[in-house]
Design a protein around this motif. Structure first.
Motif, PDB file in Angstrom:
ATOM      1  N   ASN A  80      -2.661   2.786  20.088  1.00  0.00           N
ATOM      2  CA  ASN A  80      -3.536   1.882  19.338  1.00  0.00           C
ATOM      3  C   ASN A  80      -2.788   0.614  18.947  1.00  0.00           C
ATOM      4  O   ASN A  80      -2.806   0.183  17.802  1.00  0.00           O
ATOM      5  N   TRP A  81      -2.151   0.021  19.906  1.00  0.00           N
ATOM      6  CA  TRP A  81      -1.245  -1.110  19.692  1.00  0.00           C
ATOM      7  C   TRP A  81      -1.790  -2.343  20.387  1.00  0.00           C
ATOM      8  O   TRP A  81      -2.495  -2.252  21.391  1.00  0.00           O
ATOM      9  N   SER A  82      -1.449  -3.512  19.890  1.00  0.00           N
ATOM     10  CA  SER A  82      -1.893  -4.758  20.504  1.00  0.00           C
ATOM     11  C   SER A  82      -0.724  -5.723  20.608  1.00  0.00           C
ATOM     12  O   SER A  82      -0.117  -6.079  19.600  1.00  0.00           O
ATOM     13  N   ASN A  83      -0.395  -6.107  21.826  1.00  0.00           N
ATOM     14  CA  ASN A  83       0.605  -7.148  21.997  1.00  0.00           C
ATOM     15  C   ASN A  83       0.306  -7.943  23.268  1.00  0.00           C
ATOM     16  O   ASN A  83      -0.327  -7.454  24.198  1.00  0.00           O
ATOM     17  N   SER A  84       0.741  -9.186  23.260  1.00  0.00           N
ATOM     18  CA  SER A  84       0.552 -10.073  24.402  1.00  0.00           C
ATOM     19  C   SER A  84       1.889 -10.698  24.749  1.00  0.00           C
ATOM     20  O   SER A  84       2.848 -10.620  23.975  1.00  0.00           O
ATOM     21  N   THR A  85       1.956 -11.339  25.919  1.00  0.00           N
ATOM     22  CA  THR A  85       3.195 -11.973  26.346  1.00  0.00           C
ATOM     23  C   THR A  85       2.980 -13.455  26.617  1.00  0.00           C
ATOM     24  O   THR A  85       1.877 -13.887  26.985  1.00  0.00           O
TER      25      THR A  85
END
Length: 268
Positions: free
Chosen positions: A61-66
């Motif tokens: 349940n994680w949110s990350n972008s690059t």
């Protein structure tokens, strides 16, 4: 054929139900843009680095972008990443340079800091490239690397590199208030207006005491660390207690990163 005709109503019902489901909101709670993972790069990386990045375990349940600005100097790329982290509402910015090999449990070890929100600047540990290697963490300037620590410990310092560095955006928002504006000129005329949050010192000046020119060259990481302390950014961002520390930046030595030589592939 008759069997196919009998199945048509059920197929239409399935199609309608699927369309209804697609129109329904997929999420009714609060969504967080948690981490923007930024990497300044010239565009060519080692496969070992790529594999390490791809192998980072993502918490559930994680949110990350690059964000990977390509072809810029490190400080300009870092300013682009910081701008995007602020403008797009991310909670944290995680800088990982393209020669710093992260451990697979990087996010798992950073998660307690992210959830606690009680320490503003957290760095992983990595070492200088070369045979006479040394840890990249500092107490004071001109004093060399700080070596009085044990593996796995948490070390407070006043100088950290930006190769594996976690920063909260509510801290970053204080920096543009004091930073100079500048224009990053790009091919094609699409210039970018940025705040100078990171800067690599590079100056040539005439020394009045000597009949010659002198040059000042530094790194964006220590310049950033110095500016944060000198401008009182920690206190302004709400970390008054940490701002009073002589050494306000934390290195978690359990977050052990490699430092890869781009030519040989040796990891220090």
């Amino acid at each position: 054929c008759s069997g196919d005709r009998k199945s048509m109503p059920s197929k239409r019902r399935f199609t309608r139900k699927l369309a209804d489901l697609m129109r329904e909101p997929r999420f009714g709670g609060t969504h967080q843009h948690r981490i923007l993972l930024g990497t300044p790069t010239m565009g060519v990386v080692r496969i070992e680095w790529h594999n390490a990045m791809a192998g980072i375990v993502i918490p559930t349940n994680w949110s990350n972008s690059t964000q990977t600005p390509i072809g810029f100097r490190v400080d300009d790329a870092q300013n682009i990443i910081a701008r995007d982290a602020i403008e797009h509402g991310f909670e944290w910015m995680l800088l990982i340079e393209d020669d710093v090999v992260p451990p697979e449990d990087l996010l798992l070890k950073l998660r307690p800091y992210i959830e606690a929100k009680d320490i503003p600047i957290i760095s992983g540990l990595y070492h200088l490239k070369g045979n006479a290697t040394e840890p990249l963490m500092y107490r004071g300037r001109g004093t060399g690397a700080f070596r009085q620590w044990k593996p796995g410990s948490k070390v407070w310092v006043d100088g950290v590199p930006t190769g594996c560095l976690l920063l909260p955006t509510w801290f970053l928002r204080e920096l543009p208030k004091r930073a100079d504006n500048y224009v990053l000129r790009m091919n094609g005329g699409n210039n970018v207006h940025l705040k100078r949050i990171f800067w690599t010192p590079r100056m040539v000046f005439a020394d009045p005491a000597l009949p010659s020119y002198q040059k000042l060259v530094g790194t964006s990481d220590l310049w950033f660390c110095d500016q944060v302390m000198q401008e009182g950014i920690l206190k302004a961002a709400g970390w008054s207690k940490i701002a009073k520390r002589k050494y306000p930046y934390l290195v978690d030595t359990s977050i052990r990163c490699g430092h890869i030589d781009r030519t040989s592939g040796i990891i220090y």
